[in-house]
Write a protein that holds these residues in place. Sequence first.
Motif, mmCIF file in Angstrom:
data_model
loop_
_atom_site.group_PDB
_atom_site.id
_atom_site.type_symbol
_atom_site.label_atom_id
_atom_site.label_comp_id
_atom_site.label_asym_id
_atom_site.label_seq_id
_atom_site.Cartn_x
_atom_site.Cartn_y
_atom_site.Cartn_z
ATOM 1 N N SER A 77 -6.364 -60.829 -34.359
ATOM 2 C CA SER A 77 -7.441 -60.952 -35.066
ATOM 3 C C SER A 77 -8.212 -59.668 -35.646
ATOM 4 N N SER A 78 -7.429 -58.624 -35.473
ATOM 5 C CA SER A 78 -8.028 -57.412 -35.872
ATOM 6 C C SER A 78 -7.508 -57.041 -37.149
ATOM 7 N N ALA A 79 -8.321 -56.858 -38.162
ATOM 8 C CA ALA A 79 -7.857 -56.281 -39.630
ATOM 9 C C ALA A 79 -7.243 -55.200 -39.584
ATOM 10 N N THR A 80 -6.069 -55.115 -40.725
ATOM 11 C CA THR A 80 -5.365 -53.924 -40.715
ATOM 12 C C THR A 80 -6.015 -52.822 -41.583
ATOM 13 N N SER A 81 -5.483 -51.763 -41.601
ATOM 14 C CA SER A 81 -5.997 -50.756 -42.640
ATOM 15 C C SER A 81 -5.966 -51.169 -43.986
ATOM 16 N N ALA A 82 -7.128 -51.572 -44.774
ATOM 17 C CA ALA A 82 -7.174 -51.807 -46.057
ATOM 18 C C ALA A 82 -6.427 -51.132 -47.163
ATOM 19 N N SER A 83 -6.688 -49.835 -46.929
ATOM 20 C CA SER A 83 -5.863 -48.867 -47.867
ATOM 21 C C SER A 83 -4.431 -48.822 -47.780
ATOM 22 N N LEU A 84 -3.734 -48.931 -46.636
ATOM 23 C CA LEU A 84 -2.248 -49.280 -46.590
ATOM 24 C C LEU A 84 -1.887 -50.538 -46.893
ATOM 25 N N ALA A 85 -2.613 -51.778 -46.696
ATOM 26 C CA ALA A 85 -2.292 -52.935 -47.036
ATOM 27 C C ALA A 85 -2.180 -53.077 -48.392
ATOM 28 N N ARG A 86 -3.315 -52.532 -49.198
ATOM 29 C CA ARG A 86 -3.296 -52.598 -50.635
ATOM 30 C C ARG A 86 -1.909 -51.998 -51.193
ATOM 31 N N LEU A 87 -1.254 -51.252 -50.692
ATOM 32 C CA LEU A 87 0.151 -50.719 -51.234
ATOM 33 C C LEU A 87 0.893 -51.851 -51.705
ATOM 34 N N VAL A 88 0.869 -53.141 -50.940
ATOM 35 C CA VAL A 88 1.658 -54.067 -51.333
ATOM 36 C C VAL A 88 1.659 -54.686 -52.682
ATOM 37 N N MET A 89 0.724 -54.313 -53.395
ATOM 38 C CA MET A 89 0.666 -54.762 -54.680
ATOM 39 C C MET A 89 1.671 -54.247 -55.534
ATOM 40 N N ASP A 90 2.267 -53.164 -55.287
ATOM 41 C CA ASP A 90 3.647 -52.515 -55.610
ATOM 42 C C ASP A 90 4.675 -52.684 -54.814
ATOM 43 N N LEU A 91 5.541 -53.474 -54.895
ATOM 44 C CA LEU A 91 6.447 -53.977 -53.953
ATOM 45 C C LEU A 91 7.529 -52.864 -53.825
ATOM 46 N N GLU A 92 7.921 -52.092 -54.705
ATOM 47 C CA GLU A 92 8.791 -50.973 -54.801
ATOM 48 C C GLU A 92 8.158 -49.661 -53.873
ATOM 49 N N LYS A 93 7.064 -49.594 -54.374
ATOM 50 C CA LYS A 93 6.268 -48.332 -53.581
ATOM 51 C C LYS A 93 5.962 -48.735 -52.007
ATOM 52 N N PHE A 94 5.813 -50.111 -51.879
ATOM 53 C CA PHE A 94 5.450 -50.416 -50.586
ATOM 54 C C PHE A 94 6.798 -50.324 -49.645
#
Length: 294
Positions: free
Chosen positions: A182-199
């Motif tokens: 139930s714990s939230a992950t790090s928002a700044s790291l999770a947001r990287l997923v918008m660029d699949l290659e970068k992620f």
Amino acid sequence: MDLPEFPPRMFTLGEEPDAIRSISYHSDDTKLFKALCDCLTADEYEDLKASKLGVFIKFKELDFGWTSRLVHFMLSFQLDIKKKFELWSLVVSQPVRFSLIEFEYLTGLNCDYIKDLENPRCEVTTEMAAFWEKMRVDIDTGPSIEQITEAFYNCDEWSRDDRMRLGYLAIYAGYIEGKKFSSATSASLARLVMDLEKFENYPWGRVAFKVLMDSLKAKDLTQTGYTVDGFIQVLQVWAYYALPELGANYGSPVPNRPSPLLLAYKGGKRQRKFFKAAINKQVLNFTPKTSQTT
């Protein structure tokens, strides 16, 4: 020949804390990866498995047998070293190290150095806001295991890219951060997923290693039970590799020794009550590029 001097043990020889209860962990969440398998297409699943983070999917397919007692004994044999991100266990009269070098060697993950590793800059875009809304996650937080699991069962009409994003987030939340469901992950790291290659190319090995070590170093091993965040199963594989006789006898090695070594053992709990004695009989296999303890 005089034996080298090592830092003191964390616990006096013969007085190490007993492994009374299992070490608990949050990684490898059963419901999360069932949802991933149920809801991704076969092609999407295979693409995720073939990615640079696919080692976690392959590890899941091994049905690895967790052996808490073995890991606890390795932790209780630790030397009291100063380095924050290294762990040394003294087995018989020789130390064996677990550091970022061993973690990278065992997992094959990208462990390159990067500035602002845990807080990369990632602009909040309209596309990102829409994706977070699909997951029913607040834009200022990272999705939890619980939220990602639920999102899988609502992603039938999502685009392929969004479904792959969900798959990557499952690996990130389920193995790399490996925190309470139930714990939230790090928002700044999770947001990287918008660029699949970068992620995919981000140094997730370094992130995963830091999460694990931060959690381990904060634990009181004298407690009757404790919970570790992150991918703790790698410590069991490390023990099998560092103590090859034990790995051969108790690790259920996979034929032809797959690469990376994380996939070379299936683990197991057979004869677990004899682990302490078995560990103390080992001849160590030193990992690459060992350095002096400090």
